[in-house]
Design an enzyme around this catalytic site. Structure first.
Site, mmCIF file in Angstrom:
data_model
loop_
_atom_site.group_PDB
_atom_site.id
_atom_site.type_symbol
_atom_site.label_atom_id
_atom_site.label_comp_id
_atom_site.label_asym_id
_atom_site.label_seq_id
_atom_site.Cartn_x
_atom_site.Cartn_y
_atom_site.Cartn_z
ATOM 1 C CB ILE A 145 -0.932 -0.018 1.231
ATOM 2 C CG1 ILE A 145 -1.953 -1.151 1.068
ATOM 3 C CG2 ILE A 145 -1.638 1.329 1.400
ATOM 4 C CD1 ILE A 145 -2.842 -1.365 2.257
ATOM 5 C CG LEU B 280 -6.605 -0.630 -0.966
ATOM 6 C CD1 LEU B 280 -5.169 -0.269 -1.296
ATOM 7 C CD2 LEU B 280 -6.657 -1.823 -0.028
ATOM 8 C CG ASP B 281 -7.702 -1.464 -4.994
ATOM 9 O OD1 ASP B 281 -6.681 -1.017 -5.539
ATOM 10 O OD2 ASP B 281 -7.762 -2.595 -4.461
ATOM 11 C CB SER C 137 -10.441 -0.463 -13.199
ATOM 12 O OG SER C 137 -11.631 -1.198 -13.150
#
Ligand code: GRF
Length: 233
Positions: free
Chosen positions: A103, A155-156, A147
């Site tokens: 991350i 996150l995402d 994507s």
């Protein structure tokens, strides 16, 4: 597509972070070499010293190729500070997370706000996080895909840039679905970088229409059978 030295082509300076095989990095290098993406990869960093992505970068003569493993017991913020210093030294216009399994912390997100991109193997906002293709497969979805999105602290969850999808086949195995989605990533990630090279991505992720595009027709897209792609050609 051939893999010729590509780091010296183009104008957009791109840094790539990758933890694994680096097939997305390779797809980007190949599209640059083919003249489809006006960018140069100036830096590749991996947190995994033995990642094949590093060998791919060296083979393509990327000028800076760095293994940056986390030290034992090192705090995430300290690691991120080292990574940020490395990135800032190369002055990238765009930072790409291509299979980067850590991350990225808030200091990096802030430093590269609006020019930090991730490729994720799901049709976001569905199936965020790890093992996204497995999540989609287990959920029995009719359609799956990938994507690219701007990276934020969510996150995402940052604004989606491009997507491509395909119909899941009856009885399709997880491995088959993973391979077909990865093939779509290899289209969508380089294409996303080209949108930045064309200056068409706003800070909020909106993409300016009417592309003066280098990829003019669907035939240029290398789509796997039955797939779709979200940019209007
Ligand atoms: C890709 O599916 C990417 O979306 C995911 O990890 C995979 C990396 O593949 N986060 P590669 O290292 O680019 O081959």
């Amino acid at each position: 597509m051939t893999s010729v030295p590509s780091a010296t082509k183009g104008t957009l300076r791109v840094a790539v972070l990758a933890s694994g095989n680096g097939s997305n990095l390779q797809a980007l290098l190949d599209r640059i070499a083919a003249g489809h993406v006006q960018a140069k990869v100036v830096l590749v960093v991996s947190d995994k010293p033995d990642a094949p992505a590093l060998a791919r970068a060296r083979r393509a003569q990327v000028p800076a190729v760095v293994a940056l493993p986390k030290e034992p017991g090192e705090k995430a913020a300290t690691y991120d500070a080292r990574l940020l210093a490395l990135l800032q030294a190369e002055k990238p216009d765009l930072v790409v997370l291509a299979g980067y399994m850590r991350i990225v912390g808030p200091a990096i997100v802030r430093a590269f706000a609006g020019r930090l991109v991730n490729v994720h193997p799901a049709l976001l906002p569905a199936f965020k996080g790890l093992a996204a293709v497995r999540q989609a497969h287990e959920a029995g979805v009719a359609e799956a895909g990938c994507s690219t999105h701007l990276v934020t602290d969510d996150l995402d969850g940052g604004p989606v840039l491009l997507q491509a999808g395909l119909k899941v086949r009856p009885q399709e195995t997880l491995e088959s679905l993973q391979a077909r989605i990865l093939a779509l990533e290899h289209l969508v990630l380089p294409r996303t970088v080209q949108l930045f090279a064309e200056g068409r991505v706003a800070a909020d992720g909106r993409i300016a229409p009417h592309p003066p595009s280098t990829w003019k027709a669907r035939q240029d897209l290398d789509l796997v059978s039955g797939a779709w792609y979200s940019e209007g050609f």
